[in-house]
Design a protein around this motif. Structure first.
Motif, short mmCIF file in Angstrom:
data_model
loop_
_atom_site.label_atom_id
_atom_site.label_comp_id
_atom_site.label_asym_id
_atom_site.label_seq_id
_atom_site.Cartn_x
_atom_site.Cartn_y
_atom_site.Cartn_z
N PHE A 8 27.31 110.52 46.50
CA PHE A 8 26.83 109.71 47.62
C PHE A 8 25.41 110.13 47.95
CE2 PHE A 8 31.40 109.79 48.08
CZ PHE A 8 31.72 108.51 48.49
N CYS A 9 24.56 109.16 48.31
CA CYS A 9 23.21 109.49 48.78
C CYS A 9 23.17 109.35 50.30
CB CYS A 9 22.15 108.62 48.12
SG CYS A 9 22.13 106.91 48.64
N SER A 10 22.27 110.09 50.90
CA SER A 10 22.10 110.10 52.34
C SER A 10 21.20 108.95 52.78
CB SER A 10 21.46 111.43 52.77
OG SER A 10 21.05 111.38 54.12
N ALA A 27 36.83 113.18 52.52
CA ALA A 27 37.83 113.78 53.42
C ALA A 27 37.58 115.27 53.70
CB ALA A 27 39.23 113.59 52.85
N ASP A 28 37.07 116.03 52.72
CA ASP A 28 36.87 117.47 52.90
C ASP A 28 35.48 117.84 53.42
OD1 ASP A 28 39.45 117.98 52.02
OD2 ASP A 28 38.85 118.34 49.94
N VAL A 29 34.62 116.85 53.63
CA VAL A 29 33.26 117.13 54.11
C VAL A 29 33.31 117.28 55.63
CG1 VAL A 29 30.88 116.30 54.20
CG2 VAL A 29 32.31 115.78 52.20
N PRO A 30 32.79 118.41 56.15
CA PRO A 30 32.82 118.62 57.61
C PRO A 30 32.11 117.49 58.37
CG PRO A 30 32.11 120.62 56.46
CD PRO A 30 32.16 119.52 55.44
N GLU A 31 32.67 117.14 59.50
CA GLU A 31 32.14 116.04 60.33
C GLU A 31 30.68 116.28 60.72
OE1 GLU A 31 31.86 112.45 61.96
OE2 GLU A 31 33.61 113.15 60.85
N VAL A 32 30.33 117.53 61.04
CA VAL A 32 28.96 117.83 61.45
C VAL A 32 27.99 117.54 60.30
CG1 VAL A 32 29.06 120.32 60.88
CG2 VAL A 32 27.50 119.50 62.65
N LEU A 33 28.38 117.82 59.08
CA LEU A 33 27.53 117.53 57.93
C LEU A 33 27.40 116.01 57.73
CD1 LEU A 33 25.84 118.17 55.45
CD2 LEU A 33 27.95 118.61 54.19
N GLU A 67 35.45 122.69 44.10
CA GLU A 67 36.76 123.33 44.10
C GLU A 67 36.95 124.22 45.33
OE1 GLU A 67 39.13 126.28 41.16
OE2 GLU A 67 38.26 124.47 40.27
N GLU A 68 35.92 124.98 45.71
CA GLU A 68 36.01 125.93 46.82
C GLU A 68 35.99 125.25 48.19
OE1 GLU A 68 32.73 128.60 46.32
OE2 GLU A 68 33.66 129.63 44.62
N GLN A 69 35.07 124.28 48.38
CA GLN A 69 34.88 123.73 49.72
C GLN A 69 35.11 122.22 49.81
OE1 GLN A 69 30.93 125.18 50.49
NE2 GLN A 69 29.93 123.44 49.51
N GLY A 70 35.34 121.58 48.66
CA GLY A 70 35.63 120.15 48.66
C GLY A 70 34.42 119.26 48.48
N PHE A 71 33.23 119.85 48.37
CA PHE A 71 32.01 119.07 48.18
C PHE A 71 30.89 119.97 47.68
CE2 PHE A 71 31.64 120.88 52.36
CZ PHE A 71 30.31 121.20 52.50
N TYR A 72 29.86 119.35 47.14
CA TYR A 72 28.62 120.04 46.78
C TYR A 72 27.49 119.23 47.40
CZ TYR A 72 24.57 121.62 44.12
OH TYR A 72 23.34 122.11 43.77
#
Length: 90
Positions: A8-10, A27-33, A67-72
């Protein structure tokens, strides 16, 4: 191991990208991010494995972070990186 990854692009920051597992989406990306990222527009889906080369990111690191945090999160290039990129085009 192969992973089906969606990129995804910002909408707020040029050349900022989020890589996630296609099946999980954001789904795994924090809401604040997500709030700072702005509208996440899907730009590409691809199969990633450690042998695949990416233009501006290390594939092994991308897969490890997913794998660790759900996103890069791929940040925009620095001024130095942009200068080197322009210099290599001449």
């Amino acid at each position: 191991m192969k992973h089906l990854v969606e990129i995804f692009c910002s909408s707020r920051k040029q050349e900022m990208y989020l890589y996630v597992e296609k099946a999980k989406g954001l789904a795994d990306v924090p809401e604040v991010l997500l709030q700072q990222f702005g509208e996440a527009r899907s730009v590409m889906t691809l199969v990633l494995d450690p042998g695949r080369k990416l233009a501006r990111a290390d594939t092994t690191e991308v897969l490890q972070k997913i794998e660790e945090q759900g996103f890069y999160l791929q940040m925009p290039p620095t001024a130095g990186e942009l200068l080197r990129r322009e210099g290599s085009r001449e």
